[in-house]
Design an enzyme around this catalytic site. Structure first.
Site, PDB file in Angstrom:
ATOM      1  N   GLY A 275       0.755  -1.243   0.000  1.00 42.26           N
ATOM      2  CA  GLY A 275       0.000   0.000   0.000  1.00 42.26           C
ATOM      3  C   GLY A 275       0.784   1.291   0.000  1.00 42.26           C
ATOM      4  N   GLU A 317       3.767  -6.800   1.820  1.00 41.98           N
ATOM      5  CA  GLU A 317       3.756  -7.178   0.404  1.00 41.98           C
ATOM      6  C   GLU A 317       3.553  -5.978  -0.507  1.00 41.98           C
ATOM      7  OE1 GLU A 317       0.946 -10.386   0.728  1.00 41.98           O
ATOM      8  OE2 GLU A 317      -0.757  -9.034   0.748  1.00 41.98           O
ATOM      9  N   PRO A 318       4.590  -5.160  -0.649  1.00 41.33           N
ATOM     10  CA  PRO A 318       4.504  -4.003  -1.527  1.00 41.33           C
ATOM     11  C   PRO A 318       4.539  -4.392  -3.004  1.00 41.33           C
ATOM     12  CG  PRO A 318       6.729  -4.241  -0.661  1.00 41.33           C
ATOM     13  CD  PRO A 318       5.910  -5.285   0.018  1.00 41.33           C
ATOM     14  N   GLY A 319       3.779  -3.672  -3.793  1.00 38.37           N
ATOM     15  CA  GLY A 319       3.826  -3.863  -5.245  1.00 38.37           C
ATOM     16  C   GLY A 319       4.262  -2.564  -5.902  1.00 38.37           C
ATOM     17  N   ARG A 357      -4.550   3.598 -16.396  1.00 36.40           N
ATOM     18  CA  ARG A 357      -4.790   4.219 -15.098  1.00 36.40           C
ATOM     19  C   ARG A 357      -5.424   5.605 -15.185  1.00 36.40           C
ATOM     20  NH1 ARG A 357      -1.655   5.232 -11.556  1.00 36.40           N
ATOM     21  NH2 ARG A 357      -2.846   4.453  -9.802  1.00 36.40           N
ATOM     22  N   TYR A 361      -8.725   5.667 -13.106  1.00 36.30           N
ATOM     23  CA  TYR A 361      -8.678   6.298 -11.776  1.00 36.30           C
ATOM     24  C   TYR A 361      -8.395   7.804 -11.838  1.00 36.30           C
ATOM     25  CZ  TYR A 361      -7.244   1.409 -10.910  1.00 36.30           C
ATOM     26  OH  TYR A 361      -7.121   0.044 -10.894  1.00 36.30           O
ATOM     27  N   CYS A 388      -9.700   4.840 -30.020  1.00 38.48           N
ATOM     28  CA  CYS A 388     -10.991   5.419 -30.401  1.00 38.48           C
ATOM     29  C   CYS A 388     -11.839   5.617 -29.164  1.00 38.48           C
ATOM     30  CB  CYS A 388     -11.690   4.502 -31.384  1.00 38.48           C
ATOM     31  SG  CYS A 388     -11.080   4.787 -33.016  1.00 38.48           S
ATOM     32  N   GLU A 389     -11.465   6.596 -28.386  1.00 39.36           N
ATOM     33  CA  GLU A 389     -12.141   6.844 -27.119  1.00 39.36           C
ATOM     34  C   GLU A 389     -11.733   8.248 -26.689  1.00 39.36           C
ATOM     35  OE1 GLU A 389     -13.283   3.799 -25.194  1.00 39.36           O
ATOM     36  OE2 GLU A 389     -13.719   4.826 -23.331  1.00 39.36           O
ATOM     37  N   TYR A 417       1.015  -1.448 -12.345  1.00 39.69           N
ATOM     38  CA  TYR A 417      -0.348  -1.575 -12.855  1.00 39.69           C
ATOM     39  C   TYR A 417      -0.556  -0.932 -14.229  1.00 39.69           C
ATOM     40  CZ  TYR A 417      -0.856  -2.773  -7.924  1.00 39.69           C
ATOM     41  OH  TYR A 417      -0.681  -3.341  -6.684  1.00 39.69           O
TER      42      TYR A 417
HETATM   43  N1  LLP Z   1      -1.491  -7.141  -1.162  1.00 42.99           N
HETATM   44  C1  LLP Z   1      -2.770  -7.230  -1.528  1.00 42.99           C
HETATM   45  C2  LLP Z   1      -3.610  -8.235  -0.910  1.00 42.99           C
HETATM   46  C3  LLP Z   1      -3.289  -6.371  -2.505  1.00 42.99           C
HETATM   47  O1  LLP Z   1      -4.555  -6.465  -2.851  1.00 42.99           O
HETATM   48  C4  LLP Z   1      -2.424  -5.419  -3.114  1.00 42.99           C
HETATM   49  C5  LLP Z   1      -2.925  -4.529  -4.161  1.00 42.99           C
HETATM   50  C6  LLP Z   1      -1.093  -5.372  -2.706  1.00 42.99           C
HETATM   51  C7  LLP Z   1      -0.649  -6.244  -1.717  1.00 42.99           C
HETATM   52  C8  LLP Z   1      -0.091  -4.412  -3.289  1.00 42.99           C
HETATM   53  O2  LLP Z   1      -0.436  -3.104  -3.005  1.00 42.99           O
HETATM   54  P1  LLP Z   1       0.557  -1.915  -3.451  1.00 42.99           P
HETATM   55  O3  LLP Z   1       1.787  -1.995  -2.605  1.00 42.99           O
HETATM   56  O4  LLP Z   1       0.832  -2.097  -4.888  1.00 42.99           O
HETATM   57  O5  LLP Z   1      -0.216  -0.677  -3.169  1.00 42.99           O
HETATM   58  N2  LLP Z   1      -4.821  -1.291 -10.121  1.00 42.99           N
HETATM   59  C9  LLP Z   1      -4.740  -0.323  -9.060  1.00 42.99           C
HETATM   60  C10 LLP Z   1      -4.124  -0.884  -7.819  1.00 42.99           C
HETATM   61  C11 LLP Z   1      -4.845  -2.104  -7.271  1.00 42.99           C
HETATM   62  C12 LLP Z   1      -4.181  -2.636  -6.045  1.00 42.99           C
HETATM   63  C13 LLP Z   1      -4.669  -4.008  -5.762  1.00 42.99           C
HETATM   64  N3  LLP Z   1      -4.126  -4.626  -4.617  1.00 42.99           N
HETATM   65  C14 LLP Z   1      -3.952   0.889  -9.548  1.00 42.99           C
HETATM   66  O6  LLP Z   1      -3.527   0.914 -10.700  1.00 42.99           O
HETATM   67  O7  LLP Z   1      -3.758   1.850  -8.813  1.00 42.99           O
END
Ligand code: LLP
Length: 465
Positions: A275, A317-319, A357, A361, A388-389, A417
């Protein structure tokens, strides 16, 4: 050097100025607009990982995702080292591969000692194929199919159970001889300030067990010798700039762990999810990875002290904060349309199919022109995609130098993402991706071809010409 990093300098009449010092590894990548190795070279072109971006486009085509290995490894290390510094117990960082799942990215994360969070059979397959150890894979998802549960059990990963149906199915499927490791995902009821589509921890969320059902869940699992519950998990949302919600979450998870101690379970891990936000524009001001980790660790340690519990293994669990700042997307400039007194559009050769995105969003991004890095910024234009949007606009108000068709536009912070949510809308082939390091570029995703685009099409006999 913070003050000379190109992405920190804007609107000074010039585009981003060159780095004079490349020892940038102490910068927190999530606080930067450009990858850490970004520089302006003597041809006034943007260079990343020692590669001239304009040359990369010549070689690999456009649009092009460009990933900087140094930035990705630096972010992985900063998470790991901060946990080691601030948490006296065991810890593990999982890369949330939903942000960008492909073999090379999973392999880099794993080589930095990270585990992988997957949310589908496809992501699990990718992580396993990239060589990640199943012991370090956590399988999420709020509606896993029976086939996915079987795939998870067979792989030996930990299955993060989201709901009762899944828990009962797993109790049927798991082998008594080899108990399946599970984690329980809970909805902690913590609100945070982010887009409502990417908020998941509030009570009205489709994810996880209601904490009020915890006693029932623990009682059920304690009767199932084929299920080995090792972990409790919660994720409150994404692109979060405040530290407090995650600190609160640590306390809430410790309360759940206290409850679990009344049952015959061997839960030894708490997972605070991902997050942490990143910088997409100058006004985004996320805490550094180090500060974020410190806050979570301190909250976890003090909650455990309060409840007189031994420290659990701490997982996060960062993404986005790992992969987002690692990548930029290069596009080639095409047409221009002036709408007098309203705005001028310039169009690039990609758009919502490679970066959905902004349209999904209303996300904001920043751009530089890679072949005119120090040209004065003289125009405010709207950067449109080629779909086309009407809503296919990447940046509504971009401050740009004088440009012409063929210029290379680089949109920053596109690692998270974008590729993972990319589509073939209008049957555009998905872009290639290259990993840059020490002046060399390595193809990690091949550009799709028109043959790829129709690969799954089938023409019934009666329609065959
Ligand atoms: N763990 C779980 C269970 C999650 O659902 C997520 C993200 C993460 C970890 C990783 O979160 P992060 O560190 O990336 O914030 N498509 C959207 C974001 C959806 C996030 C979904 N879950 C966007 O483009 O902003």
């Amino acid at each position: 050097m913070l003050s000379t990093h190109p992405a920190q300098l804007q609107n000074s009449g010039h585009q981003y100025l060159p780095l004079t010092d490349t020892s940038v590894k102490n910068l927190s990548p999530n606080q930067e607009l450009l990858p850490l190795t970004a520089k302006v070279n003597s041809s006034d072109c943007l260079e990343i990982g020692g590669c001239d971006v304009t040359k990369l486009v010549e070689e690999f085509g456009s649009p092009l995702y460009i990933l900087d290995e140094v930035t990705l490894r630096t972010a992985c290390r900063q998470y790991r080292e901060a946990l080691a510094r601030y948490y006296p117990g065991e810890s593990l960082v999982l890369y949330a591969s939903k942000a960008w799942s492909c073999l090379a990215v999973c392999a880099i994360a794993a080589s930095e000692g990270l585990g992988i969070d997957v949310v589908s059979g496809g992501e699990l397959y990718t992580a396993l194929k990239s060589g990640v150890d199943a012991d370090k894979i956590y399988f999420h998802g709020n509606n896993k199919s029976t086939a996915e549960l079987e795939q998870g059990i067979e792989s030996g990963c930990t299955i993060v159970v989201d709901n009762w149906l899944e828990l009962r199915n797993l109790a049927e499927l798991a082998q008594a001889a080899q108990p399946t490791r599970i984690a329980i995902r809970l909805t902690p009821g913590i609100e945070c300030h982010t887009h409502e589509y990417i908020r998941t921890g509030h009570l009205d969320s489709k994810f996880g067990f209601d904490p009020n059902s915890l006693d029932e869940v623990f009682a059920f699992i304690s009767q199932k010798p084929n299920l080995n519950c090792i972990s409790l998990h919660a994720h409150i949302g994404s692109q979060i700039f405040e530290s407090q919600p995650h600190k609160d979450l640590a306390g809430v998870l410790v309360d759940y762990l206290t409850k679990a101690s009344h049952y015959d379970l061997s839960i030894s891990e708490l997972n605070v999810g991902g997050g942490l936000g990143i910088r997409y524009t100058e006004s985004d001001d996320p805490p550094s990875i180090d500060t974020w980790v410190q806050g979570v660790c301190e909250a976890m340690v003090s909650a455990c002290k309060r409840q007189q519990l031994p420290l659990p293994k701490l997982l996060c669990e960062p993404g986005r904060s790992l992969i987002g700042p690692t990548c930029v997307t290069a596009y080639t400039l095409g047409s221009r349309k002036v709408v007098p007194q309203i705005r001028t559009y310039v169009a690039v050769d990609g758009g919502m199919s490679d970066n959905p995105r902004p349209i999904t969003y209303q996300s904001l991004y920043r751009v530089v022109v890679a072949n005119r890095m120090s040209a004065p910024l003289t125009e405010t234009l709207t950067i449109a995609g080629k779909h086309c949007e009407s809503g296919d606009v990447l940046i509504k108000e971009a401050t740009l130098p004088k440009t012409e068709p063929g210029d290379i536009f680089v949109i920053m912070s596109t690692g998270a993402y974008n590729y993972s949510m990319a589509s073939n809308y209008n049957r555009l082939p998905r872009p290639a991706a290259v990993l840059v390091r020490e002046g060399e570029a390595h193809l990690i995703l091949q550009r799709e071809t028109y043959q790829d685009v129709i690969r799954q099409d089938r023409l019934p006999k009666f329609l065959t010409p």
